[in-house]
Design a protein around this motif. Structure first.
Motif, PDB file in Angstrom:
ATOM      1  N   GLY A  30       0.786  -1.233   0.000  1.00  7.30           N
ATOM      2  CA  GLY A  30       0.000   0.000   0.000  1.00  7.30           C
ATOM      3  C   GLY A  30       0.816   1.280   0.000  1.00  7.30           C
ATOM      4  N   SER A  31       2.142   1.172  -0.145  1.00 10.60           N
ATOM      5  CA  SER A  31       2.960   2.389  -0.155  1.00 10.60           C
ATOM      6  C   SER A  31       3.041   3.019  -1.551  1.00 10.60           C
ATOM      7  N   ALA A  32       2.394   2.378  -2.536  1.00  9.48           N
ATOM      8  CA  ALA A  32       2.292   2.932  -3.896  1.00  9.48           C
ATOM      9  C   ALA A  32       0.915   2.591  -4.439  1.00  9.48           C
ATOM     10  N   VAL A  33       0.514   3.325  -5.475  1.00 11.86           N
ATOM     11  CA  VAL A  33      -0.800   3.135  -6.092  1.00 11.86           C
ATOM     12  C   VAL A  33      -0.612   2.605  -7.510  1.00 11.86           C
ATOM     13  N   LEU A  34      -1.383   1.593  -7.860  1.00  8.19           N
ATOM     14  CA  LEU A  34      -1.381   1.056  -9.216  1.00  8.19           C
ATOM     15  C   LEU A  34      -2.515   1.725  -9.981  1.00  8.19           C
ATOM     16  N   VAL A  35      -2.190   2.340 -11.122  1.00 15.43           N
ATOM     17  CA  VAL A  35      -3.184   3.045 -11.923  1.00 15.43           C
ATOM     18  C   VAL A  35      -3.314   2.333 -13.264  1.00 15.43           C
ATOM     19  N   ASP A  36      -4.535   1.917 -13.585  1.00 18.06           N
ATOM     20  CA  ASP A  36      -4.840   1.237 -14.848  1.00 18.06           C
ATOM     21  C   ASP A  36      -5.433   2.279 -15.790  1.00 18.06           C
ATOM     22  N   VAL A  37      -4.750   2.551 -16.904  1.00 19.79           N
ATOM     23  CA  VAL A  37      -5.231   3.577 -17.828  1.00 19.79           C
ATOM     24  C   VAL A  37      -5.875   2.984 -19.078  1.00 19.79           C
ATOM     25  N   ARG A  38      -6.210   1.688 -19.015  1.00 23.07           N
ATOM     26  CA  ARG A  38      -6.953   1.095 -20.129  1.00 23.07           C
ATOM     27  C   ARG A  38      -8.392   1.597 -20.060  1.00 23.07           C
ATOM     28  N   GLU A  39      -9.128   1.355 -21.121  1.00 19.95           N
ATOM     29  CA  GLU A  39     -10.535   1.775 -21.139  1.00 19.95           C
ATOM     30  C   GLU A  39     -11.366   0.838 -20.258  1.00 19.95           C
ATOM     31  N   GLU A  40     -12.548   1.306 -19.867  1.00 20.19           N
ATOM     32  CA  GLU A  40     -13.396   0.557 -18.938  1.00 20.19           C
ATOM     33  C   GLU A  40     -13.718  -0.847 -19.450  1.00 20.19           C
ATOM     34  N   LYS A  41     -13.927  -0.999 -20.749  1.00 16.02           N
ATOM     35  CA  LYS A  41     -14.224  -2.325 -21.321  1.00 16.02           C
ATOM     36  C   LYS A  41     -13.048  -3.283 -21.090  1.00 16.02           C
ATOM     37  N   GLU A  42     -11.835  -2.793 -21.318  1.00 16.99           N
ATOM     38  CA  GLU A  42     -10.644  -3.619 -21.092  1.00 16.99           C
ATOM     39  C   GLU A  42     -10.517  -3.971 -19.609  1.00 16.99           C
ATOM     40  N   TYR A  43     -10.772  -3.003 -18.760  1.00 17.71           N
ATOM     41  CA  TYR A  43     -10.687  -3.174 -17.312  1.00 17.71           C
ATOM     42  C   TYR A  43     -11.658  -4.260 -16.841  1.00 17.71           C
ATOM     43  N   LYS A  44     -12.891  -4.210 -17.354  1.00 17.64           N
ATOM     44  CA  LYS A  44     -13.906  -5.186 -16.954  1.00 17.64           C
ATOM     45  C   LYS A  44     -13.571  -6.601 -17.403  1.00 17.64           C
ATOM     46  N   GLU A  45     -12.772  -6.719 -18.471  1.00 16.11           N
ATOM     47  CA  GLU A  45     -12.377  -8.046 -18.965  1.00 16.11           C
ATOM     48  C   GLU A  45     -11.338  -8.700 -18.066  1.00 16.11           C
ATOM     49  N   GLY A  46     -10.746  -7.944 -17.175  1.00 13.64           N
ATOM     50  CA  GLY A  46      -9.754  -8.453 -16.234  1.00 13.64           C
ATOM     51  C   GLY A  46      -8.827  -7.338 -15.817  1.00 13.64           C
ATOM     52  N   HIS A  47      -8.599  -7.242 -14.501  1.00 12.90           N
ATOM     53  CA  HIS A  47      -7.738  -6.183 -13.987  1.00 12.90           C
ATOM     54  C   HIS A  47      -7.110  -6.610 -12.670  1.00 12.90           C
ATOM     55  N   PHE A  48      -6.148  -5.813 -12.233  1.00  8.69           N
ATOM     56  CA  PHE A  48      -5.546  -6.048 -10.931  1.00  8.69           C
ATOM     57  C   PHE A  48      -6.472  -5.457  -9.878  1.00  8.69           C
ATOM     58  N   ARG A  49      -6.750  -6.234  -8.848  1.00 10.18           N
ATOM     59  CA  ARG A  49      -7.682  -5.814  -7.800  1.00 10.18           C
ATOM     60  C   ARG A  49      -7.279  -4.477  -7.169  1.00 10.18           C
ATOM     61  N   ALA A  50      -5.982  -4.250  -7.008  1.00 14.94           N
ATOM     62  CA  ALA A  50      -5.492  -3.035  -6.359  1.00 14.94           C
ATOM     63  C   ALA A  50      -5.522  -1.810  -7.266  1.00 14.94           C
ATOM     64  N   ALA A  51      -5.821  -1.992  -8.539  1.00 12.01           N
ATOM     65  CA  ALA A  51      -5.711  -0.896  -9.505  1.00 12.01           C
ATOM     66  C   ALA A  51      -6.851   0.124  -9.402  1.00 12.01           C
ATOM     67  N   THR A  52      -6.476   1.377  -9.591  1.00 14.71           N
ATOM     68  CA  THR A  52      -7.432   2.472  -9.713  1.00 14.71           C
ATOM     69  C   THR A  52      -7.607   2.721 -11.206  1.00 14.71           C
ATOM     70  N   LEU A  53      -8.831   2.712 -11.676  1.00 19.49           N
ATOM     71  CA  LEU A  53      -9.099   2.931 -13.093  1.00 19.49           C
ATOM     72  C   LEU A  53      -9.125   4.426 -13.401  1.00 19.49           C
ATOM     73  N   ALA A  54      -8.298   4.818 -14.383  1.00 20.27           N
ATOM     74  CA  ALA A  54      -8.274   6.201 -14.874  1.00 20.27           C
ATOM     75  C   ALA A  54      -8.017   6.120 -16.374  1.00 20.27           C
ATOM     76  N   PRO A  55      -9.062   5.811 -17.170  1.00 21.90           N
ATOM     77  CA  PRO A  55      -8.873   5.591 -18.616  1.00 21.90           C
ATOM     78  C   PRO A  55      -8.171   6.756 -19.304  1.00 21.90           C
ATOM     79  N   TYR A  56      -7.089   6.450 -20.000  1.00 23.78           N
ATOM     80  CA  TYR A  56      -6.302   7.490 -20.660  1.00 23.78           C
ATOM     81  C   TYR A  56      -7.110   8.226 -21.725  1.00 23.78           C
ATOM     82  N   THR A  57      -7.692   7.474 -22.656  1.00 22.71           N
ATOM     83  CA  THR A  57      -8.359   8.099 -23.803  1.00 22.71           C
ATOM     84  C   THR A  57      -9.626   8.841 -23.411  1.00 22.71           C
ATOM     85  N   SER A  58     -10.467   8.234 -22.590  1.00 21.05           N
ATOM     86  CA  SER A  58     -11.763   8.846 -22.295  1.00 21.05           C
ATOM     87  C   SER A  58     -11.761   9.756 -21.072  1.00 21.05           C
TER      88      SER A  58
END
Length: 143
Positions: A54-82
């Motif tokens: 927890g001393s760092a944050v994982l940020v997933d910048v894929r789109e929501e559709k990609e995220y829903k298909e599988g992601h890291f539980r600890a990741a914060t979603l922040a889609p780059y394109t949208s």
């Protein structure tokens, strides 16, 4: 000699580089040049440790559709394109911990990390593919 004048500069170039004639530029059929811009194994292990404790944050910048298909539980979603191209999510703006940014292939992660850095955040792009990060067991998967 029968060597035409257009071949001479090329042959001289090949000899200067240490080869004899044009053979210096031939690759075996199985040869591949692969340029890697990934983090070293040690740096990836450090990212894994920091995300895990927890001393760092994982940020997933894929789109929501990609995220829903599988992601890291600890990741914060922040889609780059949208989203991230327009504004940094408020949840990330005040973040003081390092941000490890990932996407599917590394390109969006690099661009997103630049945006986050420009906004005063400590962001590092993980340039490995999502599949490579899964194989490295970066964090627990969900979905």
């Amino acid at each position: 000699s029968k060597t035409s004048t257009w071949k001479m500069p090329f042959l001289m170039f090949a000899v200067i580089l240490g080869g004899a004639g044009t053979r210096a530029f031939q690759l075996a059929p199985s040869s591949r040049c692969v340029l890697r811009r990934s983090m070293s194994a040690a740096h990836l292990e450090e990212a894994k440790r920091q995300i895990g404790d927890g001393s760092a944050v994982l940020v997933d910048v894929r789109e929501e559709k990609e995220y829903k298909e599988g992601h890291f539980r600890a990741a914060t979603l922040a889609p780059y394109t949208s989203q991230l191209q327009a504004e940094v999510p408020p949840a990330l703006l005040g973040e003081t911990r390092p941000l490890y940014v990932h996407c599917a292939k590394g390109g969006r992660a690099k661009k997103a990390a630049e945006i986050l850095k420009a906004n005063g955040l400590d962001a590092v792009a993980l340039t490995e593919t999502f599949e490579e990060l899964k194989d490295a067991r970066l964090a627990e998967l969900e979905g």
